[in-house]
Structure formats: structure tokens, C-alpha cells
Write an enzyme that holds these catalytic residues in place. Structure first.
Site, PDB file in Angstrom:
ATOM      1  N   ASP A  30       0.779  -1.247   0.011  1.00 63.35           N
ATOM      2  CA  ASP A  30      -0.060  -0.025  -0.154  1.00 63.35           C
ATOM      3  C   ASP A  30       0.882   1.314   0.194  1.00 63.35           C
ATOM      4  O   ASP A  30       0.294   2.217   0.444  1.00 63.35           O
ATOM      5  CB  ASP A  30      -0.997   0.017   1.298  1.00 63.35           C
ATOM      6  N   GLU A  31       2.108   1.097  -0.421  1.00 61.17           N
ATOM      7  CA  GLU A  31       2.883   2.323  -0.448  1.00 61.17           C
ATOM      8  C   GLU A  31       3.825   2.316  -1.744  1.00 61.17           C
ATOM      9  O   GLU A  31       4.237   1.447  -2.338  1.00 61.17           O
ATOM     10  CB  GLU A  31       3.974   2.369   0.653  1.00 61.17           C
TER      11      GLU A  31
END
Ligand code: DCP
Ligand code: CA
Ligand code: CA
Length: 361
Positions: free
Chosen positions: A104-105
Site C-alpha cells: 500500500d505504499e
């Protein structure tokens, strides 16, 4: 920029079921021993108001949310991976170079795009947030800084749906009041050690004699802590290549050897993959199927094409043939099926513009 998707697993669940949005949502990793054994993977911000967060035991989360409308769901990693892939692909388009870290980054180097202007970078970050909210209904937090280290800490400082810009001249002011454990590499043990040296904030660490840090933590760590506390970081954003295959896997309604039931499922997966091929404008040269049997053994079959294709009919036909052939070669019932295309190529290699067939003068 560092982009970090908000309460990610829980946000994915809200995405497919918007009625969850006004309830506390807890995603759990169930260990399976008893109904409530396991840990919280993540929770939405409503649940966090009740002190429910990643890592705490599920029974504790249940207790803290007693009397609320809280919804507990198990991790569905495949679904989150799909949402992540889609979002990352969209983000990639805004960057000079792009580095995904974890599910998620991602870091986006936008230096060229904004010609070094932090004002323009802020506008760009806001535009990316708006675009992706509109197109994919996903929210995230962004940190903008002169390097990866500052961008990451900036992002963490305002969540969810945050946008934090730290200009070069603001770095010292921004970092110094923060606790040392906000730096990557300063875990609980090191933070405790630092506290005995009266180092509590990043500012304390920045002002601490670097020679002493080296004596205490060794050359590498000592120098790293000194630089990090002073906001110094020269790590480049390292381009990560786009995945060179696309796959989908799904559980059948029931364990079966019925070809019709299996093809019904693989057709769905195939269509899904084909949509992504079109979206990404890529062709494939290899097609494969995966079957997970009732004994959980995993089998795969694949076929390589002579030339790249991007046609749904071709894809469907090969998947059907491979499935039928596989059924004839196996005996157990199938539990899950998957489809995969690989050896992807850019579309222009198969469909040249008409003009390219005319001789050039
Ligand atoms: N995750 C997990 N267990 C942890 C930490 C994280 O399973 N101990 C998973 C669930 C998260 C995802 O990884 O959704 C991303 O982790 P983050 O630390 O970025 O946390 P969130 O995205 O959930 O929340 P935030 O809004 O704070 O970024
Ligand atoms: Ca996150
Ligand atoms: Ca994260």
C-alpha cells in the site's frame, strides 16, 4: 512523494460494501484455534477511536467494540492485491520514476515533472488525490519532501487523507520535535537505549555528537542515525518494473470435476484479465491455468503462442483447451482455478499503425 493508502485492507472492504463506511470495521487474521483467536490486521478509523489497531488480539478488539455495530472480516489478500495493483498502476503514470514498497505504499520521484518546485508538487499531489478518488474511490495520504526519508515521515504525520509538504528549509523545524522512533530503524529497543542518553526527539538526536553515536551503535548505524535525524537521505527512487504477468484466481462454488462449472469460472477470470490487458495496452505470449485440488495440491498447465496476441477469443479458447486437457489428466476434484497470462509486451509490437506498411521515402 510518498503515497500510503489509508487503512488499506479495511478501505478495500468498504469499497466493495459501502454500507460498512459508517461502522467500525476490523480486519482479522484468524488463527483458527477458537472463534476469536488471532490478531487485528488493520481497522478503519472509526474502529481506531475505540483503540482498535493493527496487532492487538481479536478478543481485545471485540471487547473494546462491544455494543457498537462493528463488523469483523477475515483478510482477503487477493482482493486487496487487485485493488493495490490498479491503484499503483494509476499512480505510476504521474511519476518520473516510481518505486512500490509493500502492498500500500509507493515513492514517486516528481522532480522533473514539477521542475523542482514544491508549490507545483503540492498541486500535483492534490491532483493525484482527486483523480484517484474520482476514478477508483480510493483515498490515501501523501508526504512531499526533498528526499524519501522526509516524504515518509511527512506522510505519517497526517492521516488519513492527508497531504503534507515539507520544503527543504522546513526540514529541521519539522523533524526536531518528533519522537526518535519515527525514524525508520529506530525500534523499541534502540529508542529505549537512546532515552538513557537523553535522546527523546529527532532534534535531540540531530544535536548529539556523531562520534559518540558511532561508539555506541557502530559505524553504519551511528552515521545513519546522525544523517537521518538531520533529514539527510540520498537514496534514489528506484524504478520497480511493472509485473510481467497478470493472473486471477478464484474459489469454485463447490469442489467439482464438471467442465461446465469450471469453464464458467475461468471465463469470468479470463474476461477480467482481458480487461486489464486492454487497460494496460499490452499483449501476451503465454497463457496458463492453475488448479488447486481438494487435497490442496497445486497444478499448472501453459501454452506459448507463436506470436503475441491480445484477443479475448484466443485467450478464452486456450484457457478452455488447457482446462479440458487438465481434467482428463487428473482425478481429484478441483477447489480453486486460476488463469494467467505472461510474457507481456507493449501493444504496438503487434498492431503497427497502417502507415508503417507503406514504404517511406
Ligand atoms: N498490516 C497487517 N498487520 C500489521 C500492519 C499492517 O496485516 N501489523 C496490513 C493491513 C494494512 C496494510 O498492511 O491495511 C497496510 O499497513 P499500514 O501500516 O499502511 O496501515 P493501514 O493502511 O491499515 O493504515 P494507515 O491509514 O495508518 O496507513
Ligand atoms: Ca496505509
Ligand atoms: Ca503502509
Amino acid at each position: 512523494m510518498l503515497v500510503d493508502l489509508d487503512y488499506f485492507f479495511a478501505q478495500c472492504e468498504e469499497l466493495r460494501n459501502p454500507t460498512l463506511k459508517d461502522k467500525p470495521v476490523v480486519i482479522g487474521v484468524y488463527s483458527g484455534r477458537t472463534e476469536n483467536s488471532g490478531a487485528v490486521s488493520t481497522a478503519n478509523y472509526l474502529a481506531r477511536k475505540y483503540r482498535v489497531k493493527s496487532g492487538i488480539p481479536l478478543f481485545l478488539a471485540k471487547r473494546r467494540l462491544e455494543g457498537t455495530e462493528a463488523v469483523f472480516l477475515p483478510v482477503d489478500y487477493e482482493f486487496y492485491r487487485q485493488i493495490s495493483d490498479k491503484t499503483m498502476r494509476a499512480l505510476r503514470g504521474y511519476a518520473d520514476s516510481f518505486e512500490q514498497v509493500g502492498i500500500d505504499e509507493a515513492y514517486l520521484d516528481v522532480t522533473q515533472k514539477v521542475q523542482g518546485s514544491f508549490e507545483a508538487a503540492k498541486d500535483l499531489a492534490q491532483k493525484i488525490k482527486d483523480d484517484i478518488k474520482n476514478q477508483h474511490k480510493i483515498t490515501f495520504s501523501v508526504g512531499v519532501g526533498p528526499n524519501k526519508l522526509v516524504a515518509k515521515i511527512a506522510c505519517d504525520s497526517q492521516k488519513p487523507n492527508g497531504l503534507t509538504v515539507v520544503k527543504p528549509e522546513e526540514v529541521a523545524f519539522f523533524l526536531s520535535p518528533l519522537p526518535v522512533d519515527r525514524l525508520i530503524g529506530v525500534g523499541r529497543k534502540i529508542a529505549a537505549k537512546m532515552e538513557t542518553l537523553r535522546i527523546k526527539t529527532i532534534g535531540d538526536l540531530a544535536g548529539y555528537d556523531v562520534q559518540k553515536l558511532v561508539e555506541i551503535f557502530g559505524k553504519n548505524l551511528g552515521v545513519y542515525f546522525h544523517n537521518a535525524a538531520n533529514g539527510i537521505d540520498n537514496e534514489p527512487v528506484q524504478e520497480t518494473s511493472e509485473a510481467e504477468s497478470i493472473s486471477r484466481i478464484s474459489t469454485l462454488k463447490e469442489n467439482t470435476r464438471d467442465l461446465t462449472l469450471i469453464l464458467e469460472k475461468t471465463d469470468q477470470l479470463t474476461e477480467d484479465i482481458h480487461k486489464e490487458l486492454l487497460q494496460r495496452n499490452v499483449s501476451f505470449k503465454q497463457v496458463g491455468i492453475i488448479a488447486i485440488m481438494t487435497d490442496l495440491s497445486i497444478h499448472s498447465r501453459s501454452q506459448t503462442l507463436e506470436k503475441p496476441a491480445n484477443d479475448l477469443e484466443i485467450l478464452r479458447k486456450i484457457v478452455r483447451e488447457l482446462s479440458e486437457k487438465f481434467l482428463n489428466e487428473s482425478e481429484l476434484e478441483i477447489r480453486r482455478v486460476g488463469v494467467k497470462v505472461s510474457r507481456l509486451g507493449k501493444e504496438e509490437t503487434i498492431q503497427k499503425p497502417l502507415t508503417s506498411f507503406f514504404p517511406t521515402k
